[in-house]
Design an enzyme around this catalytic site. Structure first.
Site, PDB file in Angstrom:
ATOM      1  N   HIS A  33       1.126  -1.698   0.144  1.00  0.00           N
ATOM      2  CA  HIS A  33      -0.131   0.072  -0.058  1.00  0.00           C
ATOM      3  C   HIS A  33       1.030   1.143   0.264  1.00  0.00           C
ATOM      4  CE1 HIS A  33      -4.517   1.812   1.357  1.00  0.00           C
ATOM      5  NE2 HIS A  33      -3.421   2.551   1.047  1.00  0.00           N
ATOM      6  N   LEU A  34       0.760   1.390  -1.144  1.00  0.00           N
ATOM      7  CA  LEU A  34       1.926   2.916  -0.728  1.00  0.00           C
ATOM      8  C   LEU A  34       1.506   4.177  -0.563  1.00  0.00           C
ATOM      9  CD1 LEU A  34       3.726   4.398  -3.512  1.00  0.00           C
ATOM     10  CD2 LEU A  34       1.646   5.417  -4.592  1.00  0.00           C
ATOM     11  N   HIS A  35       3.246   4.454   0.498  1.00  0.00           N
ATOM     12  CA  HIS A  35       2.449   5.740   1.412  1.00  0.00           C
ATOM     13  C   HIS A  35       3.695   6.819   1.005  1.00  0.00           C
ATOM     14  CE1 HIS A  35       4.544   2.212   3.327  1.00  0.00           C
ATOM     15  NE2 HIS A  35       4.373   2.810   4.130  1.00  0.00           N
ATOM     16  N   LEU A  36       3.485   8.083   0.934  1.00  0.00           N
ATOM     17  CA  LEU A  36       5.107   9.048   1.557  1.00  0.00           C
ATOM     18  C   LEU A  36       4.903   9.442   3.018  1.00  0.00           C
ATOM     19  CD1 LEU A  36       3.341  10.843  -1.522  1.00  0.00           C
ATOM     20  CD2 LEU A  36       5.984  10.362  -1.670  1.00  0.00           C
TER      21      LEU A  36
END
Ligand SMILES: [Zn+2]
Length: 173
Positions: free
Chosen positions: A130-133
């Site tokens: 789950h892409l996260h910055l």
């Protein structure tokens, strides 16, 4: 403070995440992804640590932070790669990241800010699916990023206090 101390210190928040994941499982959403569970937990509240939410993205305090005020900004949708984002999601994610930088600047007045993403487990992503910055405040003379990753972390405030500060400092829509 070592890793084991931190784990004990934040065990209560981890339990909350487990409860959220169980609720998400009943809802039929993805049960194994803690970020999907948070995405399904509703509007920003201190107990879900979400400080901002739009139709496409949200920002949540990292429950295992490298520093006070460590935010994670991510799409609501479960996806791993930048090129899986729609153009609307991409623009909204960037907007949320800019807002996170503004909120951290107002709430903490840091000397600098680290902002970025680890794509894939080999790059250091704890939850690669789950892409996260990451957006987190830094101060001159604080421990460097690699040292904090290695487990030498200084936590001068609780997550609840951090949530109050960042939620209060979040720019209005
Ligand atoms: Zn997910």
């Amino acid at each position: 403070m070592g890793e084991s101390g931190l784990e004990q210190l934040w065990a209560g928040w981890r339990r909350d995440y487990v409860v959220s994941a169980t609720v998400a499982e009943r809802d039929g959403s993805e049960p194994d992804c803690v970020f999907c569970a948070i995405a399904a937990s509703g509007p920003p509240r201190v107990d879900n640590l979400v400080v901002w939410r739009s139709d496409l993205s949200f920002a949540v305090l990292n429950a295992y932070p490298y520093a006070s005020g460590h935010l994670l900004v991510m799409p609501l949708r479960h996806l791993a790669q930048l090129d899986e984002l729609s153009s609307e999601e991409s623009a909204d994610l960037w907007c949320g990241t800019r807002l996170a930088v503004s909120a951290i600047t107002d709430a903490y007045d840091p000397d600098g800010i680290n902002m970025g993403a680890n794509l894939g487990r080999a790059a250091g992503a704890g939850i690669p699916g789950h892409l996260h910055l990451h957006v987190l405040p830094r101060w001159s003379g604080d421990t460097n990023f690699m040292t904090t990753v290695a487990g030498v972390r200084v936590m001068p405030e609780s997550l609840a206090v951090g949530w109050e500060r960042l939620h209060g400092a979040w720019p209005p829509p």
